[in-house]
Design a protein around this motif. Structure first.
Motif, PDB file in Angstrom:
ATOM      1  N   THR A  51      34.959  33.904  36.989  1.00 51.00           N
ATOM      2  CA  THR A  51      34.200  35.153  36.902  1.00 51.00           C
ATOM      3  C   THR A  51      34.516  36.085  38.073  1.00 51.00           C
ATOM      4  O   THR A  51      34.982  35.644  39.121  1.00 51.00           O
ATOM      5  CB  THR A  51      32.684  34.871  36.893  1.00 51.00           C
ATOM      6  N   LEU A  52      34.239  37.366  37.887  1.00 52.69           N
ATOM      7  CA  LEU A  52      34.467  38.333  38.959  1.00 52.69           C
ATOM      8  C   LEU A  52      33.409  38.254  40.048  1.00 52.69           C
ATOM      9  O   LEU A  52      33.674  38.567  41.199  1.00 52.69           O
ATOM     10  CB  LEU A  52      34.498  39.760  38.405  1.00 52.69           C
ATOM     11  N   GLU A  53      32.200  37.862  39.678  1.00 58.46           N
ATOM     12  CA  GLU A  53      31.123  37.739  40.655  1.00 58.46           C
ATOM     13  C   GLU A  53      30.600  36.309  40.611  1.00 58.46           C
ATOM     14  O   GLU A  53      29.563  36.013  40.010  1.00 58.46           O
ATOM     15  CB  GLU A  53      30.029  38.770  40.368  1.00 58.46           C
ATOM     16  N   PRO A  54      31.341  35.408  41.239  1.00 61.00           N
ATOM     17  CA  PRO A  54      31.010  33.990  41.154  1.00 61.00           C
ATOM     18  C   PRO A  54      29.681  33.654  41.822  1.00 61.00           C
ATOM     19  O   PRO A  54      29.273  34.293  42.779  1.00 61.00           O
ATOM     20  CB  PRO A  54      32.166  33.318  41.893  1.00 61.00           C
ATOM     21  N   ASP A  55      29.047  32.627  41.282  1.00 65.75           N
ATOM     22  CA  ASP A  55      27.825  32.106  41.888  1.00 65.75           C
ATOM     23  C   ASP A  55      28.236  30.963  42.816  1.00 65.75           C
ATOM     24  O   ASP A  55      28.589  29.890  42.347  1.00 65.75           O
ATOM     25  CB  ASP A  55      26.864  31.600  40.816  1.00 65.75           C
ATOM     26  N   PRO A  56      28.190  31.201  44.128  1.00 61.72           N
ATOM     27  CA  PRO A  56      28.640  30.177  45.062  1.00 61.72           C
ATOM     28  C   PRO A  56      27.571  29.140  45.403  1.00 61.72           C
ATOM     29  O   PRO A  56      27.773  28.311  46.289  1.00 61.72           O
ATOM     30  CB  PRO A  56      29.004  30.998  46.301  1.00 61.72           C
ATOM     31  N   ASP A 129      42.064  55.320  29.920  1.00 61.34           N
ATOM     32  CA  ASP A 129      41.936  53.873  30.085  1.00 61.34           C
ATOM     33  C   ASP A 129      42.145  53.081  28.795  1.00 61.34           C
ATOM     34  O   ASP A 129      42.801  52.046  28.806  1.00 61.34           O
ATOM     35  CB  ASP A 129      40.574  53.520  30.679  1.00 61.34           C
ATOM     36  N   ARG A 130      41.614  53.533  27.691  1.00 62.26           N
ATOM     37  CA  ARG A 130      41.744  52.762  26.439  1.00 62.26           C
ATOM     38  C   ARG A 130      43.196  52.701  25.962  1.00 62.26           C
ATOM     39  O   ARG A 130      43.650  51.655  25.501  1.00 62.26           O
ATOM     40  CB  ARG A 130      40.836  53.321  25.354  1.00 62.26           C
ATOM     41  N   LEU A 131      43.932  53.786  26.085  1.00 58.62           N
ATOM     42  CA  LEU A 131      45.339  53.771  25.701  1.00 58.62           C
ATOM     43  C   LEU A 131      46.133  52.893  26.680  1.00 58.62           C
ATOM     44  O   LEU A 131      46.977  52.095  26.268  1.00 58.62           O
ATOM     45  CB  LEU A 131      45.912  55.193  25.670  1.00 58.62           C
ATOM     46  N   ARG A 132      45.850  53.043  27.940  1.00 61.90           N
ATOM     47  CA  ARG A 132      46.503  52.221  28.965  1.00 61.90           C
ATOM     48  C   ARG A 132      46.260  50.735  28.681  1.00 61.90           C
ATOM     49  O   ARG A 132      47.164  49.917  28.771  1.00 61.90           O
ATOM     50  CB  ARG A 132      45.935  52.607  30.334  1.00 61.90           C
ATOM     51  N   ASP A 143      36.348  45.858  29.358  1.00 61.33           N
ATOM     52  CA  ASP A 143      35.434  46.239  30.438  1.00 61.33           C
ATOM     53  C   ASP A 143      35.920  45.739  31.800  1.00 61.33           C
ATOM     54  O   ASP A 143      35.778  46.441  32.801  1.00 61.33           O
ATOM     55  CB  ASP A 143      34.005  45.785  30.159  1.00 61.33           C
ATOM     56  N   ILE A 144      36.524  44.561  31.840  1.00 63.70           N
ATOM     57  CA  ILE A 144      37.059  44.053  33.116  1.00 63.70           C
ATOM     58  C   ILE A 144      38.293  44.842  33.512  1.00 63.70           C
ATOM     59  O   ILE A 144      38.449  45.267  34.655  1.00 63.70           O
ATOM     60  CB  ILE A 144      37.361  42.545  33.030  1.00 63.70           C
ATOM     61  N   TYR A 149      41.129  49.432  36.585  1.00 64.81           N
ATOM     62  CA  TYR A 149      41.711  50.778  36.592  1.00 64.81           C
ATOM     63  C   TYR A 149      40.941  51.678  37.550  1.00 64.81           C
ATOM     64  O   TYR A 149      41.530  52.431  38.317  1.00 64.81           O
ATOM     65  CB  TYR A 149      41.697  51.395  35.191  1.00 64.81           C
ATOM     66  N   ALA A 150      39.616  51.607  37.493  1.00 64.38           N
ATOM     67  CA  ALA A 150      38.786  52.426  38.385  1.00 64.38           C
ATOM     68  C   ALA A 150      39.032  52.043  39.841  1.00 64.38           C
ATOM     69  O   ALA A 150      39.112  52.912  40.713  1.00 64.38           O
ATOM     70  CB  ALA A 150      37.311  52.259  38.031  1.00 64.38           C
TER      71      ALA A 150
END
Length: 191
Positions: A51-56, A129-132, A143-144, A149-150
């Motif tokens: 995950t991007l925001e892991p629960d440590p 973003d969607r075409l990219r 969404d990830i 991209y952002a």
């Protein structure tokens, strides 16, 4: 022999991998697996997350892998450091010289496909973003990828790497050559 923390309990490591790790046998997959095996042989308890925001929770340290595409490592490191968790990073990073990249791409793709690839790569960052996303070969949910991209629009990959190297508690380059390279390019002294 078992590794124990200051409370005399077995050390627990959370290994953060990229999503889909193991689908293709690549260098980072091998490194993650072999590192986990070696730690387990020492009696260290290892668990995995992608995950991007892991629960440590319950982990004594979190081990992140690779800065080739620094988005994951950058976002995870920021999240973990905000929570006060010690972080180890296996850097897995090298920059090829432009002529080396071109020669390798020419051999792999051929002249025509290389030219097409260069045009697509030049315009890709400027596309919606969607075409990219549709043009990019990725199994990541939109969404990830859109978050990446952002992030790219806000911070350059080299700046992400510098942040990672400056803020990790320990860096684990794969060789003395990689260490010297990181020290030269990023003036890193984190070990």
């Amino acid at each position: 022999m078992e590794w124990r923390n200051e409370r005399s309990a077995i050390v627990k490591v959370l290994m953060q991998t990229r999503p889909g790790l193991g689908g293709n046998l690549t260098g980072d997959v091998t490194q993650v697996r072999k590192t986990a095996e070696a730690l387990e042989e020492l009696g260290v308890e290892v668990r995995f997350s992608d995950t991007l925001e892991p629960d440590p929770e319950g982990a004594d340290v979190v081990h992140l892998f690779s800065t080739l595409q620094p988005h994951y490592t950058y976002l995870r490191l920021k999240h973990l450091k905000a929570r006060g968790v010690p972080v180890v990073v296996s850097t897995i990073y090298w920059e090829w010289e432009p002529e080396e990249q071109r020669a390798e791409a020419l051999l792999r793709l051929g002249a025509f496909r290389l030219g097409v690839s260069q045009v697509v790569n030049a315009i890709r960052p400027h596309l919606p973003d969607r075409l990219r996303y549709r043009l990019q070969q990725t199994d990541l949910p939109f969404d990830i990828q859109a978050r990446f991209y952002a992030l790219e629009r806000a911070i350059a990959p080299q700046a992400m790497r510098r942040h990672i190297y400056d803020n990790a508690d320990v860096l684990l380059p794969n060789s003395h050559i990689e260490y010297a390279f990181l020290k030269e390019r990023f003036d890193t002294d984190n070990d």
